[in-house]
Motif scaffolding. Structure first.
Motif, mmCIF file in Angstrom:
data_model
loop_
_atom_site.group_PDB
_atom_site.id
_atom_site.type_symbol
_atom_site.label_atom_id
_atom_site.label_comp_id
_atom_site.label_asym_id
_atom_site.label_seq_id
_atom_site.Cartn_x
_atom_site.Cartn_y
_atom_site.Cartn_z
ATOM 1 N N UNK A 1 7.523 101.093 74.298
ATOM 2 C CA UNK A 1 6.333 101.135 75.138
ATOM 3 C C UNK A 1 5.304 102.078 74.511
ATOM 4 N N UNK A 2 4.065 101.610 74.385
ATOM 5 C CA UNK A 2 2.994 102.451 73.856
ATOM 6 C C UNK A 2 2.883 102.463 72.345
ATOM 7 N N UNK A 3 3.784 101.790 71.632
ATOM 8 C CA UNK A 3 3.713 101.737 70.167
ATOM 9 C C UNK A 3 2.481 100.970 69.700
ATOM 10 N N UNK A 4 2.098 101.206 68.463
ATOM 11 C CA UNK A 4 1.041 100.449 67.789
ATOM 12 C C UNK A 4 1.547 100.074 66.408
ATOM 13 N N UNK A 5 2.691 99.385 66.379
ATOM 14 C CA UNK A 5 3.280 99.008 65.087
ATOM 15 C C UNK A 5 3.400 97.496 64.911
ATOM 16 N N UNK A 6 2.923 96.738 65.889
ATOM 17 C CA UNK A 6 3.029 95.276 65.811
ATOM 18 C C UNK A 6 2.095 94.748 64.733
ATOM 19 N N UNK A 7 2.385 93.507 64.311
ATOM 20 C CA UNK A 7 1.503 92.883 63.329
ATOM 21 C C UNK A 7 1.383 91.385 63.577
ATOM 22 N N UNK A 8 0.274 90.850 63.102
ATOM 23 C CA UNK A 8 0.031 89.412 63.119
ATOM 24 C C UNK A 8 -0.237 89.007 61.679
ATOM 25 N N UNK A 9 0.462 87.976 61.212
ATOM 26 C CA UNK A 9 0.267 87.470 59.857
ATOM 27 C C UNK A 9 -0.100 85.990 59.967
ATOM 28 N N UNK A 10 -1.345 85.661 59.606
ATOM 29 C CA UNK A 10 -1.863 84.310 59.772
ATOM 30 C C UNK A 10 -1.945 83.637 58.398
ATOM 31 N N UNK A 11 -1.494 82.397 58.347
ATOM 32 C CA UNK A 11 -1.628 81.587 57.141
ATOM 33 C C UNK A 11 -2.377 80.313 57.520
ATOM 34 N N UNK A 12 -3.455 80.015 56.801
ATOM 35 C CA UNK A 12 -4.260 78.830 57.095
ATOM 36 C C UNK A 12 -3.843 77.668 56.199
ATOM 37 N N UNK A 13 -3.902 76.459 56.761
ATOM 38 C CA UNK A 13 -3.574 75.267 55.973
ATOM 39 C C UNK A 13 -4.438 74.093 56.440
ATOM 40 N N UNK A 14 -5.715 74.332 56.593
ATOM 41 C CA UNK A 14 -6.647 73.295 57.050
ATOM 42 C C UNK A 14 -7.930 73.414 56.241
ATOM 43 N N UNK A 15 -8.797 72.450 56.355
ATOM 44 C CA UNK A 15 -10.144 72.513 55.800
ATOM 45 C C UNK A 15 -10.198 72.880 54.335
ATOM 46 N N UNK A 16 -11.228 73.629 53.986
ATOM 47 C CA UNK A 16 -11.502 74.008 52.600
ATOM 48 C C UNK A 16 -11.107 75.471 52.402
ATOM 49 N N UNK A 17 -10.241 75.773 51.390
ATOM 50 C CA UNK A 17 -9.771 77.151 51.154
ATOM 51 C C UNK A 17 -10.898 78.174 51.007
ATOM 52 N N UNK A 18 -10.443 79.419 50.871
ATOM 53 C CA UNK A 18 -11.225 80.647 50.941
ATOM 54 C C UNK A 18 -11.483 80.941 52.419
ATOM 55 N N UNK A 19 -10.381 81.260 53.092
ATOM 56 C CA UNK A 19 -10.398 81.468 54.535
ATOM 57 C C UNK A 19 -10.758 82.903 54.866
ATOM 58 N N UNK A 20 -11.266 83.063 56.091
ATOM 59 C CA UNK A 20 -11.519 84.381 56.664
ATOM 60 C C UNK A 20 -10.810 84.427 58.019
ATOM 61 N N UNK A 21 -10.350 85.621 58.376
ATOM 62 C CA UNK A 21 -9.517 85.768 59.569
ATOM 63 C C UNK A 21 -10.097 86.843 60.479
ATOM 64 N N UNK A 22 -10.010 86.574 61.798
ATOM 65 C CA UNK A 22 -10.508 87.517 62.800
ATOM 66 C C UNK A 22 -9.495 87.619 63.935
ATOM 67 N N UNK A 23 -9.350 88.814 64.489
ATOM 68 C CA UNK A 23 -8.506 88.982 65.690
ATOM 69 C C UNK A 23 -9.331 89.437 66.888
ATOM 70 N N UNK A 24 -10.656 89.455 66.740
ATOM 71 C CA UNK A 24 -11.533 89.908 67.823
ATOM 72 C C UNK A 24 -12.570 88.844 68.188
ATOM 73 N N UNK A 25 -12.104 87.595 68.298
ATOM 74 C CA UNK A 25 -12.955 86.456 68.703
ATOM 75 C C UNK A 25 -14.099 86.180 67.734
ATOM 76 N N UNK A 26 -13.924 86.560 66.478
ATOM 77 C CA UNK A 26 -14.945 86.272 65.476
ATOM 78 C C UNK A 26 -16.001 87.339 65.322
#
Length: 186
Positions: A7-32
């Motif tokens: 409880x209260x930790x800040x050690x989690x992670x999200x690892x996103x891999x894209x496989x759509x559209x045209x490469x050179x992807x950008x990633x956001x976790x704050x709604x863009x």
């Protein structure tokens, strides 16, 4: 993704891999609001993350990711005479407890035959999360406990008094807090 273990930790992670559209992807976790070129986000608190993945022609895919955490680990130490009963809430089972913070045992929630004094009890859950609780034992005759292996609870009391012994009880003498004999049974 990985969740937070405590409880209260800040050690989690999200690892996103894209496989759509045209490469050179950008990633956001704050709604863009902000983007980065790596799909790895670390040191995250528990919560809901609005993931957006944008390809090189600005096509966007959206997804929600929920990072969770266990409930807060709580340890309560309840005194009953020379016995302390531990109550555990939250965290992740199984739990281990200790009276010295060195030797931990699983499934121990009663510590009996304790002498008068202050005690700290330690708790560790399956994820390594920890907490502690303190208790004070007062008014227990340590001579009787040491010699006859008695467990007396609750003490003090003005109602029923329970006595457990690992040996045959030959006689009982009840003495009030001032040392006055209240009752003798032989």
């Amino acid at each position: 993704h990985t969740d937070n273990l405590c409880f209260g930790d800040s050690i989690a992670q999200i690892n996103i891999t894209a496989d759509f559209g045209v490469p050179n992807y950008q990633y956001s976790i704050d709604s863009g609001a902000t983007y980065q070129i790596s799909g790895l986000f670390t040191m995250l608190k528990s919560g809901i993350y609005n993931i957006q993945i944008k390809d090189s022609i600005d096509k966007v895919i959206k997804k929600l990711v929920v990072i969770s955490q266990p409930d807060s680990l709580i340890l309560d130490a309840n005194v009953m005479g020379a016995t302390v009963s531990l109550t555990i809430n939250g965290g992740t089972a199984p739990y281990k407890t200790s009276i010295d913070s060195i030797l931990f045992t699983e499934n121990t929630v009663f510590y009996d035959s304790l002498q008068n004094g202050n005690y700290t009890f330690y708790l560790v859950d399956a994820n390594g999360c920890s907490t502690s609780a303190s208790a004070t034992i007062k008014g227990v005759s340590t001579t009787s406990l040491n010699q006859d292996h008695l467990i007396i609870f609750p003490n003090p009391t003005n109602e029923t008094l329970h006595i457990r012994s690992s040996q045959a009880i030959i006689s009982i003498q009840l003495v009030d807090i001032m040392g006055k004999t209240i009752d003798v049974n032989t």
